[in-house]
Design a protein around this motif. Structure first.
Motif, PDB file in Angstrom:
ATOM      1  N   THR A  29      50.249  37.315 -23.270  1.00 27.19           N
ATOM      2  CA  THR A  29      49.460  36.701 -22.203  1.00 27.19           C
ATOM      3  C   THR A  29      48.000  36.977 -22.520  1.00 27.19           C
ATOM      4  OG1 THR A  29      49.193  36.469 -19.806  1.00 27.19           O
ATOM      5  CG2 THR A  29      49.463  38.710 -20.631  1.00 27.19           C
ATOM      6  N   TRP A  33      44.113  32.919 -19.364  1.00 23.69           N
ATOM      7  CA  TRP A  33      45.229  32.234 -18.689  1.00 23.69           C
ATOM      8  C   TRP A  33      45.393  32.783 -17.274  1.00 23.69           C
ATOM      9  CZ3 TRP A  33      49.637  32.698 -15.931  1.00 23.69           C
ATOM     10  CH2 TRP A  33      50.484  31.596 -15.840  1.00 23.69           C
ATOM     11  N   ARG A  37      44.698  30.470 -13.950  1.00 23.21           N
ATOM     12  CA  ARG A  37      45.834  30.010 -13.135  1.00 23.21           C
ATOM     13  C   ARG A  37      45.973  30.740 -11.807  1.00 23.21           C
ATOM     14  NH1 ARG A  37      49.285  26.271 -16.279  1.00 23.21           N
ATOM     15  NH2 ARG A  37      48.205  26.263 -18.263  1.00 23.21           N
ATOM     16  N   THR A  38      45.469  31.988 -11.737  1.00 27.58           N
ATOM     17  CA  THR A  38      45.741  32.785 -10.524  1.00 27.58           C
ATOM     18  C   THR A  38      44.495  33.388  -9.873  1.00 27.58           C
ATOM     19  OG1 THR A  38      45.946  34.951 -11.620  1.00 27.58           O
ATOM     20  CG2 THR A  38      47.906  33.553 -11.624  1.00 27.58           C
ATOM     21  N   CYS A 115      56.701  37.748   1.103  1.00 24.04           N
ATOM     22  CA  CYS A 115      55.251  37.532   1.248  1.00 24.04           C
ATOM     23  C   CYS A 115      54.834  37.265   2.699  1.00 24.04           C
ATOM     24  CB  CYS A 115      54.796  36.381   0.368  1.00 24.04           C
ATOM     25  SG  CYS A 115      55.170  36.689  -1.349  1.00 24.04           S
ATOM     26  N   ARG A 156      56.504  37.158 -18.129  1.00 29.02           N
ATOM     27  CA  ARG A 156      55.051  37.001 -17.901  1.00 29.02           C
ATOM     28  C   ARG A 156      54.684  36.059 -16.749  1.00 29.02           C
ATOM     29  NH1 ARG A 156      53.106  33.281 -23.082  1.00 29.02           N
ATOM     30  NH2 ARG A 156      54.433  31.500 -22.598  1.00 29.02           N
ATOM     31  N   ILE A 161      51.365  38.609 -11.918  1.00 28.24           N
ATOM     32  CA  ILE A 161      50.884  38.303 -10.563  1.00 28.24           C
ATOM     33  C   ILE A 161      50.972  39.502  -9.618  1.00 28.24           C
ATOM     34  CG2 ILE A 161      51.328  36.854  -8.537  1.00 28.24           C
ATOM     35  CD1 ILE A 161      52.522  34.808 -10.472  1.00 28.24           C
ATOM     36  N   GLY A 226      57.555  28.840 -10.384  1.00 32.84           N
ATOM     37  CA  GLY A 226      56.167  28.910  -9.919  1.00 32.84           C
ATOM     38  C   GLY A 226      55.597  27.595  -9.415  1.00 32.84           C
ATOM     39  N   THR A 227      55.824  26.520 -10.161  1.00 30.90           N
ATOM     40  CA  THR A 227      55.244  25.230  -9.781  1.00 30.90           C
ATOM     41  C   THR A 227      55.855  24.744  -8.470  1.00 30.90           C
ATOM     42  OG1 THR A 227      55.207  24.845 -12.150  1.00 30.90           O
ATOM     43  CG2 THR A 227      54.624  22.990 -10.761  1.00 30.90           C
ATOM     44  N   HIS A 261      47.637  34.935   2.847  1.00 25.72           N
ATOM     45  CA  HIS A 261      48.396  35.792   1.929  1.00 25.72           C
ATOM     46  C   HIS A 261      47.857  35.564   0.522  1.00 25.72           C
ATOM     47  CE1 HIS A 261      51.376  37.294  -0.713  1.00 25.72           C
ATOM     48  NE2 HIS A 261      51.879  36.104  -0.994  1.00 25.72           N
ATOM     49  N   ALA A 263      48.504  35.037  -2.657  1.00 24.50           N
ATOM     50  CA  ALA A 263      49.541  34.643  -3.621  1.00 24.50           C
ATOM     51  C   ALA A 263      48.915  34.164  -4.913  1.00 24.50           C
ATOM     52  CB  ALA A 263      50.408  33.539  -3.043  1.00 24.50           C
ATOM     53  N   ASN A 264      47.834  33.408  -4.760  1.00 26.56           N
ATOM     54  CA  ASN A 264      47.179  32.781  -5.903  1.00 26.56           C
ATOM     55  C   ASN A 264      45.833  32.277  -5.380  1.00 26.56           C
ATOM     56  OD1 ASN A 264      46.258  30.816  -7.785  1.00 26.56           O
ATOM     57  ND2 ASN A 264      48.337  30.572  -8.562  1.00 26.56           N
ATOM     58  N   ILE A 267      45.660  28.644  -4.527  1.00 30.50           N
ATOM     59  CA  ILE A 267      46.259  28.210  -3.255  1.00 30.50           C
ATOM     60  C   ILE A 267      45.239  28.402  -2.137  1.00 30.50           C
ATOM     61  CG2 ILE A 267      48.068  28.677  -1.529  1.00 30.50           C
ATOM     62  CD1 ILE A 267      49.944  29.445  -3.834  1.00 30.50           C
ATOM     63  N   ASN A 291      48.993  39.970  -6.285  1.00 30.23           N
ATOM     64  CA  ASN A 291      49.797  39.609  -5.116  1.00 30.23           C
ATOM     65  C   ASN A 291      50.626  40.824  -4.702  1.00 30.23           C
ATOM     66  OD1 ASN A 291      51.714  38.657  -3.330  1.00 30.23           O
ATOM     67  ND2 ASN A 291      52.312  36.888  -4.567  1.00 30.23           N
TER      68      ASN A 291
HETATM   69  O1  UT7 Z   1      53.570  35.051  -3.077  1.00 23.67           O
HETATM   70  C1  UT7 Z   1      54.681  34.226  -2.862  1.00 23.67           C
HETATM   71  C2  UT7 Z   1      54.403  32.849  -3.187  1.00 23.67           C
HETATM   72  N1  UT7 Z   1      54.069  32.716  -4.574  1.00 23.67           N
HETATM   73  C3  UT7 Z   1      53.283  31.741  -4.927  1.00 23.67           C
HETATM   74  O2  UT7 Z   1      52.822  31.014  -4.095  1.00 23.67           O
HETATM   75  C4  UT7 Z   1      53.038  31.535  -6.408  1.00 23.67           C
HETATM   76  C5  UT7 Z   1      52.982  30.067  -6.690  1.00 23.67           C
HETATM   77  N2  UT7 Z   1      52.918  29.720  -8.104  1.00 23.67           N
HETATM   78  C6  UT7 Z   1      51.877  30.040  -8.894  1.00 23.67           C
HETATM   79  O3  UT7 Z   1      50.979  30.731  -8.475  1.00 23.67           O
HETATM   80  C7  UT7 Z   1      51.827  29.460 -10.284  1.00 23.67           C
HETATM   81  O4  UT7 Z   1      52.892  28.540 -10.442  1.00 23.67           O
HETATM   82  C8  UT7 Z   1      51.886  30.523 -11.424  1.00 23.67           C
HETATM   83  C9  UT7 Z   1      50.587  31.277 -11.476  1.00 23.67           C
HETATM   84  C10 UT7 Z   1      53.028  31.480 -11.182  1.00 23.67           C
HETATM   85  C11 UT7 Z   1      52.102  29.849 -12.764  1.00 23.67           C
HETATM   86  O5  UT7 Z   1      51.070  28.908 -13.002  1.00 23.67           O
HETATM   87  P1  UT7 Z   1      51.418  27.432 -13.481  1.00 23.67           P
HETATM   88  O6  UT7 Z   1      50.140  26.749 -13.655  1.00 23.67           O
HETATM   89  O7  UT7 Z   1      52.404  26.848 -12.499  1.00 23.67           O
HETATM   90  O8  UT7 Z   1      52.069  27.671 -14.902  1.00 23.67           O
HETATM   91  P2  UT7 Z   1      53.536  27.305 -15.432  1.00 23.67           P
HETATM   92  O9  UT7 Z   1      54.546  28.232 -14.858  1.00 23.67           O
HETATM   93  O10 UT7 Z   1      53.764  25.825 -15.276  1.00 23.67           O
HETATM   94  O11 UT7 Z   1      53.381  27.623 -16.974  1.00 23.67           O
HETATM   95  C12 UT7 Z   1      52.484  26.870 -17.816  1.00 23.67           C
HETATM   96  C13 UT7 Z   1      52.538  27.456 -19.211  1.00 23.67           C
HETATM   97  C14 UT7 Z   1      53.959  27.607 -19.746  1.00 23.67           C
HETATM   98  O12 UT7 Z   1      53.903  27.341 -21.130  1.00 23.67           O
HETATM   99  P3  UT7 Z   1      54.374  25.904 -21.705  1.00 23.67           P
HETATM  100  O13 UT7 Z   1      55.791  25.754 -21.271  1.00 23.67           O
HETATM  101  O14 UT7 Z   1      53.445  24.917 -21.076  1.00 23.67           O
HETATM  102  O15 UT7 Z   1      54.185  26.070 -23.163  1.00 23.67           O
HETATM  103  C15 UT7 Z   1      54.269  29.055 -19.548  1.00 23.67           C
HETATM  104  O16 UT7 Z   1      55.205  29.552 -20.461  1.00 23.67           O
HETATM  105  O17 UT7 Z   1      51.974  28.767 -19.206  1.00 23.67           O
HETATM  106  C16 UT7 Z   1      52.905  29.697 -19.779  1.00 23.67           C
HETATM  107  N3  UT7 Z   1      52.763  30.981 -19.113  1.00 23.67           N
HETATM  108  C17 UT7 Z   1      51.881  31.904 -19.512  1.00 23.67           C
HETATM  109  N4  UT7 Z   1      51.000  31.957 -20.526  1.00 23.67           N
HETATM  110  C18 UT7 Z   1      50.229  33.050 -20.659  1.00 23.67           C
HETATM  111  C19 UT7 Z   1      53.420  31.435 -18.017  1.00 23.67           C
HETATM  112  N5  UT7 Z   1      52.972  32.652 -17.708  1.00 23.67           N
HETATM  113  C20 UT7 Z   1      52.012  32.973 -18.607  1.00 23.67           C
HETATM  114  C21 UT7 Z   1      51.198  34.108 -18.795  1.00 23.67           C
HETATM  115  N6  UT7 Z   1      50.320  34.083 -19.826  1.00 23.67           N
HETATM  116  N7  UT7 Z   1      51.251  35.154 -17.980  1.00 23.67           N
END
Ligand code: UT7
Length: 334
Positions: A29, A33, A37-38, A115, A156, A161, A226-227, A261, A263-264, A267, A291
């Protein structure tokens, strides 16, 4: 019928700071990134060998809240403890807290709403005060995530998070029905339970089965789509804030402080934009703590108050969304 109001706030964060660069030494990671993203720059993770657990951190935050409330521990009538990372499968953290603080034999319940845990906890405490059953209630949110995370690249998407920490407040009786907690709003949608879950160890999937499956079995680590969670979070956050404002005839412009909260950061920024709120109307500290699930809202509320951002007469909105799915809001006239 009475109202309830918050009279003491406390928090405890473990000393050990884990930066995004620290994480990049454990897994594939990187700082860019995670921040993009967060919004998270660092989080606190309990250092191995220290005494801290969810119950212990909850007790530390509680001591601060009790002291700031001007009450004594013997004035507390009830404990409500929100956590998704309890010290034990059973008994709950609430009873441990009763012992750690050497309190009278008051009742103690644990709230298991992830959460949204603190929002649910404060709502439960508010009902006990409204009916007149209790006068002073200790409400706690505490989480010890770091010991249960997959610290390899496999984990990861979730591991970067979560952070550890605790917050607490004292809720007390308020005679003026136009002050204090004006209303609370709670929801759930259990069909999405598997979108954010720690599946085991559980009675359905107990330790021998995990051991038998070996490395292949990751069901004891948190799983999150996550998405999917993100998309639902932004919708439910908005709905439940609007529900609270409408119930009290409050315009969004009149919000003095929204504490979402943590979370991100994306958000929170989405919600801020949707409600056209200024930066000084929304409090975020996810950058420092990640988080902390059931602890996040109460840690943020405590910090906002410590920084002088919450004043008497302010309209405060707390809102949360998380695993379950569960979500909720609290409208407060401070
Ligand atoms: O608190 C309770 C409620 N929780 C939430 O509300 C969390 C909601 N979700 C999120 O905050 C986001 O979805 C995340 C931060 C968890 C993830 O962000 P994202 O923009 O949705 O990323 P993703 O899961 O779609 O992953 C995109 C890419 C993937 O690679 P490929 O498949 O595009 O090649 C992942 O493998 O990012 C990759 N990835 C990472 N890369 C570097 C996932 N985690 C990591 C990381 N470092 N830690």
């Amino acid at each position: 019928m009475y109202n309830s109001k918050i009279i003491g706030l406390g928090k405890y964060l473990p000393e050990n700071v884990v930066t995004n660069d620290d994480l990049s030494k454990m897994m594939d990671t990187n700082d860019a990134w995670i921040q993009e993203r967060t919004g998270i720059k660092e989080r606190r993770w309990i250092k191995e060998g220290t005494e801290d657990t969810s119950a212990v951190m909850g007790a530390k935050a509680s001591r601060m809240a009790i002291e700031r409330s001007g009450l004594s521990k013997d004035d507390i009538d009830f404990i409500v403890f929100a956590t998704m990372t309890p010290d034990y499968y059973f008994p709950g953290c609430g009873v441990q807290l009763q012992d750690m603080l050497d309190m009278k034999n008051v009742g103690a319940i644990d709230i298991r709403n992830q959460c949204s845990g603190f929002v649910y906890a404060i709502s439960v405490a508010d009902q006990f005060i409204k009916t007149g059953m209790y006068k002073n209630i200790l409400v706690v949110g505490a989480e010890y995530h770091s010991n249960g995370l997959d610290k390899s690249t496999r984990g990861r998407g979730v591991t970067v998070i979560f952070g550890d920490g605790a917050g607490a407040c004292i809720l007390t009786r308020e005679e003026d029905d136009k002050r204090g907690i004006l209303s609370t709003h709670l929801h759930s949608e259990g069909k999405y339970a598997d979108k954010l879950i720690v599946e085991s160890p559980s009675i359905r999937h107990w330790v021998p089965e995990i051991l038998e499956a070996g490395e292949e079995d990751t069901s004891y680590f948190p799983y999150m789509d996550g998405t999917f969670v993100f998309k639902h979070a932004v919708v439910r956050f908005s709905e439940v804030i609007i529900e609270g404002l409408m119930k009290n005839g409050i315009q969004k412009e009149a919000i003095d402080m929204l504490i979402p909260h943590q979370a991100n950061l994306r958000i929170a920024q989405f919600i801020q934009k949707k409600f056209a709120l200024r930066d000084d109307q929304v409090f975020n500290n996810i950058m420092k703590y990640g988080n902390t699930t059931a602890a996040s809202v109460i840690i943020a509320l405590t910090e906002a108050w410590e920084e002088g951002k919450i004043k008497e007469g302010d309209t405060i909105v707390l809102a949360a969304f998380g695993s379950g799915f569960t979500w909720g809001s609290v409208i407060i006239k401070w």
